[in-house]
Design an enzyme around this catalytic site. Structure first.
Site, PDB file in Angstrom:
ATOM      1  N   ASN A  47       0.859  -1.185   0.000  1.00 29.18           N
ATOM      2  CA  ASN A  47       0.000   0.000   0.000  1.00 29.18           C
ATOM      3  C   ASN A  47       0.899   1.240   0.000  1.00 29.18           C
ATOM      4  O   ASN A  47       1.464   1.584   1.025  1.00 29.18           O
ATOM      5  CB  ASN A  47      -0.905  -0.027   1.247  1.00 29.18           C
ATOM      6  N   TRP A  48       1.013   1.845  -1.166  1.00 34.88           N
ATOM      7  CA  TRP A  48       1.924   3.003  -1.292  1.00 34.88           C
ATOM      8  C   TRP A  48       1.381   4.262  -0.625  1.00 34.88           C
ATOM      9  O   TRP A  48       2.060   5.294  -0.600  1.00 34.88           O
ATOM     10  CB  TRP A  48       2.209   3.298  -2.772  1.00 34.88           C
ATOM     11  N   HIS A  99     -10.133   1.140   4.277  1.00 38.74           N
ATOM     12  CA  HIS A  99      -8.888   1.381   5.010  1.00 38.74           C
ATOM     13  C   HIS A  99      -9.171   2.372   6.150  1.00 38.74           C
ATOM     14  O   HIS A  99      -9.981   3.284   5.981  1.00 38.74           O
ATOM     15  CB  HIS A  99      -7.828   1.944   4.056  1.00 38.74           C
ATOM     16  N   GLU A 155      -6.386  -5.022  10.015  1.00 37.08           N
ATOM     17  CA  GLU A 155      -5.436  -3.959  10.333  1.00 37.08           C
ATOM     18  C   GLU A 155      -5.875  -3.226  11.602  1.00 37.08           C
ATOM     19  O   GLU A 155      -6.721  -2.315  11.532  1.00 37.08           O
ATOM     20  CB  GLU A 155      -5.388  -2.945   9.184  1.00 37.08           C
ATOM     21  N   GLY A 207       0.746   2.834  10.849  1.00 37.69           N
ATOM     22  CA  GLY A 207       1.350   4.131  10.531  1.00 37.69           C
ATOM     23  C   GLY A 207       2.369   4.627  11.552  1.00 37.69           C
ATOM     24  O   GLY A 207       2.649   3.971  12.561  1.00 37.69           O
ATOM     25  N   SER A 218       2.233  -1.635  10.609  1.00 39.31           N
ATOM     26  CA  SER A 218       3.646  -1.596  11.021  1.00 39.31           C
ATOM     27  C   SER A 218       4.404  -2.885  10.733  1.00 39.31           C
ATOM     28  O   SER A 218       5.200  -3.344  11.554  1.00 39.31           O
ATOM     29  CB  SER A 218       3.764  -1.239  12.505  1.00 39.31           C
ATOM     30  N   GLY A 258       2.441  -1.076   4.451  1.00 46.05           N
ATOM     31  CA  GLY A 258       2.378   0.342   4.116  1.00 46.05           C
ATOM     32  C   GLY A 258       3.761   0.928   3.894  1.00 46.05           C
ATOM     33  O   GLY A 258       4.404   0.680   2.866  1.00 46.05           O
TER      34      GLY A 258
HETATM   35  P1  PGA Z   1       1.949   0.735   7.813  1.00 48.94           P
HETATM   36  O1  PGA Z   1       0.554   0.882   7.095  1.00 48.94           O
HETATM   37  O2  PGA Z   1       2.547  -0.567   7.376  1.00 48.94           O
HETATM   38  O3  PGA Z   1       2.739   1.905   7.375  1.00 48.94           O
HETATM   39  O4  PGA Z   1       1.664   0.749   9.304  1.00 48.94           O
HETATM   40  C1  PGA Z   1      -0.272  -0.208   6.834  1.00 48.94           C
HETATM   41  C2  PGA Z   1      -1.505   0.269   6.120  1.00 48.94           C
HETATM   42  O5  PGA Z   1      -1.939   1.383   6.392  1.00 48.94           O
HETATM   43  O6  PGA Z   1      -2.058  -0.416   5.265  1.00 48.94           O
END
Ligand code: PGA
Length: 250
Positions: A7-8, A93, A163, A169, A211, A232
């Protein structure tokens, strides 16, 4: 076969950056194609560029509109992403839910995707954990409403990504443990079994996201019981992403 969705998010900033990352990600996906199915969920603005420059990469969107008529300035329809070569899209999301997407809206988005034969990747996840297990009802409600009125043949095409919002994030409270992931994957499968049946439920891939790093990724699959990962920030760094892919491919 493990599924890895990159997921960019809202990156890279330029089309040159997107081309560079797409080419590198394609090389990784080619090297590991026997064991890891890599998909990239890119911003709308990069879909056509990525498809053109890495034609064999599986490209998807990060969201679509739930609306069908044109009076929705700034929104992008399922048909538009399909016409540019996207074959799937993330919906629900937590970052889209934070901007107002309800479970009912996510349900409409899934329907729009299925109508156009695009694979939905449905994200579910609780905002926080509590000792009484109320977070379980949050997940149950998300699944029940988001998957409402979706017939069994279509449901087979869906991918679910668990998630936990608190683990996503740069502002994440902490990393989830493989045990927490495993508990939730069993719970999600049970809800899918009750809603559809065991045969269907056992075929729906359930990924883990939040993460994920090259160090912890494999554990969410091996101990956490997930069928793959939604990655992400790490997916923007091709070297680290390649390390993660290498580890999960073994
Ligand atoms: P992250 O994001 O790996 O940067 O925590 C995951 C996502 O939001 O799909």
């Amino acid at each position: 076969m493990k599924i890895l969705i990159a997921n960019w998010k809202m990156a890279p900033e330029t089309s040159k950056g997107a081309i560079d990352l797409a080419k590198k990600t394609y090389q990784i996906s080619k090297s590991y194609k026997k064991s890891v199915d890599i998909m990239v969920a890119v911003p709308f603005a990069h879909i056509a560029t990525v498809v053109r420059n890495a034609p064999l990469l599986k490209v998807g969107a990060q969201d679509i509109s739930n609306n069908v008529d044109i009076a929705h300035t700034g929104q992008v329809s399922a048909n538009m992403i399909r016409s540019y070569g996207a074959t799937y899209s993330i919906v629900g999301h937590s970052e889209a839910r934070a901007s107002g997407d309800t479970n009912e809206i996510v349900n409409e988005k899934i329907k729009r995707l299925l109508e156009k034969k695009i694979q939905p990747v449905l994200c579910v996840g609780e905002k926080s954990r509590d000792s009484q297990g109320w977070y379980l009802s949050e997940i149950k409600e998300q699944l029940e409403i988001c998957l409402d009125d979706i017939a069994s043949p279509s449901i087979k095409k869906i991918i679910i990504a668990y998630e936990p919002v608190w683990a996503i994030g740069s502002k994440a409270e902490r990393e989830a443990t493989p045990g927490e992931c495993q508990e939730m994957i069993i719970f999600i499968r049970k809800i899918l079994t009750d809603k559809f049946d065991e045969k269907i439920s056992s075929k729906i891939p359930i990924l883990y996201g939040g993460s994920v790093t090259e160090e912890n990724g494999l554990n969410f699959i091996k101990e956490g019981g997930s069928n793959g990962l939604l990655v992400g920030r790490l997916s923007l760094d091709a070297k680290r992403f390649a390390k993660l892919v290498d580890r999960i491919s073994r």
